[in-house]
Design a protein around this motif. Structure first.
Motif, PDB file in Angstrom:
ATOM      1  N   LYS A   1      61.844  71.483  47.301  1.00  0.00           N
ATOM      2  CA  LYS A   1      60.738  71.973  48.131  1.00  0.00           C
ATOM      3  C   LYS A   1      59.829  72.931  47.367  1.00  0.00           C
ATOM      4  O   LYS A   1      58.676  73.149  47.766  1.00  0.00           O
ATOM      5  N   SER A   2      60.326  73.498  46.279  1.00  0.00           N
ATOM      6  CA  SER A   2      59.535  74.460  45.509  1.00  0.00           C
ATOM      7  C   SER A   2      58.510  73.786  44.605  1.00  0.00           C
ATOM      8  O   SER A   2      57.633  74.448  44.045  1.00  0.00           O
ATOM      9  N   TYR A   3      58.600  72.444  44.469  1.00  0.00           N
ATOM     10  CA  TYR A   3      57.653  71.712  43.630  1.00  0.00           C
ATOM     11  C   TYR A   3      56.508  71.175  44.472  1.00  0.00           C
ATOM     12  O   TYR A   3      56.702  70.775  45.617  1.00  0.00           O
TER      13      TYR A   3
ATOM     14  N   ASP B   1      66.538  72.436  48.661  1.00  0.00           N
ATOM     15  CA  ASP B   1      65.813  73.705  48.560  1.00  0.00           C
ATOM     16  C   ASP B   1      65.005  73.779  47.277  1.00  0.00           C
ATOM     17  O   ASP B   1      63.839  74.217  47.276  1.00  0.00           O
ATOM     18  N   LEU B   2      65.606  73.363  46.167  1.00  0.00           N
ATOM     19  CA  LEU B   2      64.895  73.390  44.888  1.00  0.00           C
ATOM     20  C   LEU B   2      63.697  72.447  44.904  1.00  0.00           C
ATOM     21  O   LEU B   2      62.605  72.790  44.431  1.00  0.00           O
TER      22      LEU B   2
END
Length: 221
Positions: free
Chosen positions: A86-88, A83-84
């Motif tokens: 995917k934020s980049y 999840d983290l």
């Protein structure tokens, strides 16, 4: 990127990492810690590749995760790291790996896991071993230390060799290794940290960072 040398043994874990963070193809950006300690979990975390992921993951653990040891943490890690990540905004060359090492009371020994973006951050249990990242041009079977006391010198030599190999590459392909080398020891209920080496071009990198910062600030006004 990073240089990371680790020793995973039943009785202890040793991690060695540099402190230079670089922008892909653009050179030195800042100095950072690449290994993070979680004493309440008897755990060390290390990151290679996208350093902000390791930093954000460490922050997320502190803010949001309820766990009592490395085994609990491992069960949570895969989905949350995905999840983290995917934020980049990343391209196919922007990869990241998170390593987690800790003491497991149930089996009375230290264990380790790797989570790689190239494999969907699936939990990979590590075998007791010596590991070096990146391993370009390194013969892992050559001159390995027979005792823990010899590992500090061994890891320093490996890191210096990796930096030499990396510095020969064109800037676009260069990972960026530098700053200082820090040596982390994890034993049951004990975490020790010490600086063991300063790369000769640390001050040169620092001046380049300041110049880039001044240039960015000037563009804002």
């Amino acid at each position: 990127m990073s240089v990371l040398v680790y020793l995973l043994h039943d009785d202890l874990v040793v991690l060695v990492a540099d402190t230079l963070a670089s922008e892909s193809g653009l050179g030195p950006l800042k100095f950072v810690n690449k290994v993070f300690s979680l004493p309440y979990l008897n755990t060390l975390i290390a990151g290679t590749g996208i350093m902000d992921l390791a930093i954000d993951w460490y922050s997320f653990i502190q803010k949001s995760i309820v766990a009592k040891d490395i085994v609990n943490l491992d069960k949570i890690t895969q989905n949350k790291l995905s999840d983290l990540y995917k934020s980049y905004k990343t391209d196919e060359l922007s990869t990241a790996t998170i390593y987690q090492f800790g003491f497991c009371k149930e089996i009375n020994r230290h264990i380790g896991f790797a989570y790689r973006s190239t494999n969907g951050f699936v939990s990979e249990k590590l075998i007791p071993s010596i590991g070096i990242k990146p391993s370009d041009g390194i013969d892992l079977t050559k001159d390995q230390p027979a005792k823990e006391e010899q590992f500090e010198d061994y890891s320093k030599r490996m890191a210096i060799q990796q930096k030499y190999i990396d510095d020969q590459k064109c800037e676009k392909e260069r990972l960026g290794i530098g700053g200082d080398l820090y040596y982390y020891i994890l034993k049951k209920d004990v975490i020790e940290i010490k600086k063991i080496y300063e790369f000769p071009d640390k001050n040169i990198n620092y001046i380049e960072m300041l110049n880039k910062l001044a240039s960015r600030n000037a563009e804002m006004f």
